[in-house]
Scaffold this motif. Sequence first.
Motif, PDB file in Angstrom:
ATOM      1  N   LEU A   5       0.818  -1.206   0.000  1.00 49.55           N
ATOM      2  CA  LEU A   5       0.000   0.000   0.000  1.00 49.55           C
ATOM      3  C   LEU A   5       0.849   1.252   0.000  1.00 49.55           C
ATOM      4  CD1 LEU A   5      -2.645  -1.158   2.594  1.00 49.55           C
ATOM      5  CD2 LEU A   5      -2.938  -1.005   0.136  1.00 49.55           C
ATOM      6  N   ARG A 219     -14.801  -7.980  18.706  1.00 49.75           N
ATOM      7  CA  ARG A 219     -14.133  -8.895  17.778  1.00 49.75           C
ATOM      8  C   ARG A 219     -12.911  -9.492  18.442  1.00 49.75           C
ATOM      9  NH1 ARG A 219     -13.894  -4.126  17.588  1.00 49.75           N
ATOM     10  NH2 ARG A 219     -16.014  -4.110  16.868  1.00 49.75           N
ATOM     11  N   VAL A 253      -9.207 -11.501   9.151  1.00 50.60           N
ATOM     12  CA  VAL A 253      -8.717 -10.174   9.534  1.00 50.60           C
ATOM     13  C   VAL A 253      -7.774  -9.623   8.464  1.00 50.60           C
ATOM     14  CG1 VAL A 253      -7.485  -8.885  11.318  1.00 50.60           C
ATOM     15  CG2 VAL A 253      -8.878 -10.847  11.948  1.00 50.60           C
ATOM     16  N   SER A 254      -7.813  -8.317   8.299  1.00 46.48           N
ATOM     17  CA  SER A 254      -6.915  -7.628   7.376  1.00 46.48           C
ATOM     18  C   SER A 254      -5.460  -8.038   7.633  1.00 46.48           C
ATOM     19  CB  SER A 254      -7.064  -6.122   7.597  1.00 46.48           C
ATOM     20  OG  SER A 254      -5.912  -5.456   7.147  1.00 46.48           O
ATOM     21  N   ILE A 256      -2.844  -6.520   6.904  1.00 45.52           N
ATOM     22  CA  ILE A 256      -2.043  -5.376   7.374  1.00 45.52           C
ATOM     23  C   ILE A 256      -2.140  -5.269   8.883  1.00 45.52           C
ATOM     24  CG2 ILE A 256      -1.762  -2.870   7.250  1.00 45.52           C
ATOM     25  CD1 ILE A 256      -3.409  -3.149   4.577  1.00 45.52           C
ATOM     26  N   LEU A 261      -0.022  -6.209  14.530  1.00 43.96           N
ATOM     27  CA  LEU A 261      -0.024  -6.854  15.840  1.00 43.96           C
ATOM     28  C   LEU A 261       1.253  -7.675  16.060  1.00 43.96           C
ATOM     29  CD1 LEU A 261      -3.785  -7.865  15.994  1.00 43.96           C
ATOM     30  CD2 LEU A 261      -2.654  -6.089  17.338  1.00 43.96           C
ATOM     31  N   MET A 264       3.897  -5.609  17.153  1.00 48.77           N
ATOM     32  CA  MET A 264       3.683  -5.168  18.538  1.00 48.77           C
ATOM     33  C   MET A 264       3.966  -6.315  19.512  1.00 48.77           C
ATOM     34  SD  MET A 264       0.103  -3.270  19.362  1.00 48.77           S
ATOM     35  CE  MET A 264       0.019  -1.573  19.866  1.00 48.77           C
ATOM     36  N   ALA A 271     -11.172  -6.792  20.969  1.00 52.83           N
ATOM     37  CA  ALA A 271     -11.448  -5.351  20.984  1.00 52.83           C
ATOM     38  C   ALA A 271     -12.943  -5.130  21.090  1.00 52.83           C
ATOM     39  CB  ALA A 271     -10.898  -4.700  19.719  1.00 52.83           C
ATOM     40  N   ASP A 460       2.195   7.282   7.559  1.00 58.32           N
ATOM     41  CA  ASP A 460       2.683   6.170   6.749  1.00 58.32           C
ATOM     42  C   ASP A 460       1.642   5.046   6.757  1.00 58.32           C
ATOM     43  OD1 ASP A 460       4.056   4.086   5.576  1.00 58.32           O
ATOM     44  OD2 ASP A 460       5.960   4.706   6.462  1.00 58.32           O
ATOM     45  N   SER A 462       2.073   1.650   5.860  1.00 62.66           N
ATOM     46  CA  SER A 462       2.399   0.268   6.180  1.00 62.66           C
ATOM     47  C   SER A 462       2.468   0.139   7.694  1.00 62.66           C
ATOM     48  CB  SER A 462       3.727  -0.117   5.547  1.00 62.66           C
ATOM     49  OG  SER A 462       4.694   0.838   5.879  1.00 62.66           O
TER      50      SER A 462
HETATM   51  C1  BLA Z   1      -7.848  -2.676  13.155  1.00 63.50           C
HETATM   52  N1  BLA Z   1      -6.343  -1.356  14.663  1.00 63.50           N
HETATM   53  C2  BLA Z   1      -7.382  -2.224  14.428  1.00 63.50           C
HETATM   54  C3  BLA Z   1      -7.969  -2.612  15.676  1.00 63.50           C
HETATM   55  C4  BLA Z   1      -7.249  -1.968  16.657  1.00 63.50           C
HETATM   56  C5  BLA Z   1      -6.230  -1.218  16.025  1.00 63.50           C
HETATM   57  C6  BLA Z   1      -7.547  -2.053  18.146  1.00 63.50           C
HETATM   58  C7  BLA Z   1      -9.149  -3.514  15.906  1.00 63.50           C
HETATM   59  C8  BLA Z   1      -8.815  -4.958  15.713  1.00 63.50           C
HETATM   60  C9  BLA Z   1      -8.210  -5.635  16.914  1.00 63.50           C
HETATM   61  O1  BLA Z   1      -8.953  -6.110  17.749  1.00 63.50           O
HETATM   62  O2  BLA Z   1      -6.984  -5.724  17.049  1.00 63.50           O
HETATM   63  C10 BLA Z   1      -5.246  -0.383  16.615  1.00 63.50           C
HETATM   64  N2  BLA Z   1      -4.514  -1.679  18.541  1.00 63.50           N
HETATM   65  C11 BLA Z   1      -4.647  -0.528  17.865  1.00 63.50           C
HETATM   66  C12 BLA Z   1      -4.077   0.523  18.630  1.00 63.50           C
HETATM   67  C13 BLA Z   1      -3.609  -0.033  19.768  1.00 63.50           C
HETATM   68  C14 BLA Z   1      -3.886  -1.426  19.714  1.00 63.50           C
HETATM   69  C15 BLA Z   1      -3.996   1.938  18.245  1.00 63.50           C
HETATM   70  O3  BLA Z   1      -3.612  -2.262  20.575  1.00 63.50           O
HETATM   71  C16 BLA Z   1      -2.926   0.699  20.844  1.00 63.50           C
HETATM   72  C17 BLA Z   1      -2.469   0.140  21.941  1.00 63.50           C
HETATM   73  N3  BLA Z   1      -3.360  -0.250  10.683  1.00 63.50           N
HETATM   74  C18 BLA Z   1      -2.222   0.500  10.499  1.00 63.50           C
HETATM   75  C19 BLA Z   1      -2.169   0.911   9.145  1.00 63.50           C
HETATM   76  C20 BLA Z   1      -3.283   0.371   8.514  1.00 63.50           C
HETATM   77  C21 BLA Z   1      -4.035  -0.338   9.494  1.00 63.50           C
HETATM   78  C22 BLA Z   1      -1.080   1.763   8.603  1.00 63.50           C
HETATM   79  O4  BLA Z   1      -1.403   0.769  11.351  1.00 63.50           O
HETATM   80  C23 BLA Z   1      -3.713   0.462   7.127  1.00 63.50           C
HETATM   81  C24 BLA Z   1      -2.876   0.464   6.081  1.00 63.50           C
HETATM   82  C25 BLA Z   1      -5.246  -1.005   9.228  1.00 63.50           C
HETATM   83  N4  BLA Z   1      -6.244  -1.644  11.481  1.00 63.50           N
HETATM   84  C26 BLA Z   1      -6.162  -1.651  10.118  1.00 63.50           C
HETATM   85  C27 BLA Z   1      -7.268  -2.403   9.589  1.00 63.50           C
HETATM   86  C28 BLA Z   1      -7.982  -2.884  10.677  1.00 63.50           C
HETATM   87  C29 BLA Z   1      -7.341  -2.385  11.862  1.00 63.50           C
HETATM   88  C30 BLA Z   1      -7.560  -2.611   8.132  1.00 63.50           C
HETATM   89  C31 BLA Z   1      -9.222  -3.743  10.642  1.00 63.50           C
HETATM   90  C32 BLA Z   1      -8.888  -5.170  10.950  1.00 63.50           C
HETATM   91  C33 BLA Z   1     -10.100  -6.015  10.752  1.00 63.50           C
HETATM   92  O5  BLA Z   1     -11.038  -5.932  11.564  1.00 63.50           O
HETATM   93  O6  BLA Z   1     -10.103  -6.755   9.765  1.00 63.50           O
END
Ligand code: BLA
Length: 512
Positions: A5, A219, A253-254, A256, A261, A264, A271, A460, A462
């Motif tokens: 992306l 989820r 799940v996506s 990306i 995760l 991390m 969530a 960014d 990614s």
């Molecule tokens: C989904 N991003 C999520 C979710 C969380 C976060 C909580 C929900 C799914 C889950 O339960 O894990 C973000 N998680 C966090 C944050 C913290 C945490 C902020 O633990 C802080 C402690 N993510 C990116 C980039 C993209 C991206 C750059 O960093 C896109 C290019 C995408 N995040 C992304 C997508 C989903 C997501 C697409 C949906 C996943 C899904 O439900 O399929």
Amino acid sequence: NAPDLAGDRNACEREPIHIPGAIQPHGVLLSIDPADWSIAQASANSADLLTMAPEDLCGRPLADLLGPDAVAELACRDLSPVFPHLHDAIPVAVATAPQRPLCCVVHRHDDRVILEFEDTAAGTAHASSEELHRKLSYGVGRIARSGDDVRDICETAVIEMHGLAGFDRTMVYRFDTDWHGEVVAEQTSGLPKRYLGHHFPASDIPAQARELYTRTLLRVIPDVDGPAIPLVPPLDPARGQPLDLSYASLRGVSPIHLQYLRNMDVRATMALSLLVGNRFWGMIVCHSATPRTVSAPLRGVCQELAEVVAARLFRRDAEHRATGFLQARNRADMLADALSESPDLVSGIERRAQMLLSWFDCTALLGRIHGKPVRCGTDATPPPALPTRRGADPVRLDDQWIAAADPVGVYITGAARADFVGAVHLPLSPDGGDYLVLGRRERVRTVVWAGVADGRDKHDLSPRASFEAWSEIVRGRSLPFDDVSHQMAVEIRRRLIDRLMLEERRSRALEL
Ligand code: BLA
């Protein structure tokens, strides 16, 4: 296998996460055509729990698998995907393997009935349903009686959710107005607290994910390294379309996000959305360092607890606003009474300037009334010289800015309209010639971002490799004015206009 992306800023938001064509491997999914209750699609792993391969299932009546009574019962149920139903698991026995206890979560969406089977024995909660409900009601009680500020409520929420769900880390993630977010409470066991106070950019949870998360409140990703299990056939045979998995708890799940995760060091997550009124306020996010399945009954009680947290936040917001609005009216009345004792408005306001400034947490009061200038407060004489965002030339709360401000209505800004402090603008005459402006000083803030400083900008696309904290110094902004300040401005402006009109009528009467 994450799609590339790079360089496309909207790509994240365009990923159609509701139709991934695949599920996670901890269950089996069947899509049923409700017209004749035949199986339209099955997940490729169907033999794991249902003893039959997708090829043998598709096209068959569901009754062959579950028996006619179970299907007749399903046909009578309300299967619309409203929140509570989604974790309401029915025990089922498969005709070909009756000894294996399965549970099934069912919903209907987009003219398909979706059945999701899970092994009842899997999942970490072997607690009885009485045990789960006892824990839930304890948590509900604690949250209902938590203190009155948001931090207190969130802290109680993470403690209770941590105890109930049993993940290694539980956080409340609160959205800001621009959809970036901050971890406002964190509870861990065995791990150090790591993210409390950290901010994450809006792109971490892209718009379509946020939209989806307001429709389903919970989820779970039991294992970020689990394979994606495709649906067979990939498209719904009758419609030639991918199956909409918005409400499916097994939804794939996506990739990306899975990579995010892994970066991390998180292996499993749960969530829960916090919807406060109609607003997507934040999420309770749980992390586990090892794979973790969450049984349907446990998902159900976790979701109920999250709904209680959201309701508690809603009540606190409503109470806070109600008291604030009442106080705003009382203050405006008090000011009007005080001003009525002054021979003229300008001297009256000058005498009460300190009071006005403290109510609005401001340091400059400027304006013009009947053509006479008003200037009070530590920043008003001489005019405030405040650093700009660029940090260089001083800016002033001056006539030029005021001339540019909206002449109608109460105008409040947190981020500076030009590039200085926030201000409350009270236009007092239709042409904007009479007005008061209350200026609020810049508040330099340090925002701790989680791992976005490694040479790239924070938008960014990614998933980033590092979550190390770094600090950003934010200048050129004041603390924002809240709804209560806005209401107070409206109330005060109305009293001032009444008073001005009275003075005008009096002077006209004197002329006659
Ligand atoms: C989904 N991003 C999520 C979710 C969380 C976060 C909580 C929900 C799914 C889950 O339960 O894990 C973000 N998680 C966090 C944050 C913290 C945490 C902020 O633990 C802080 C402690 N993510 C990116 C980039 C993209 C991206 C750059 O960093 C896109 C290019 C995408 N995040 C992304 C997508 C989903 C997501 C697409 C949906 C996943 C899904 O439900 O399929």
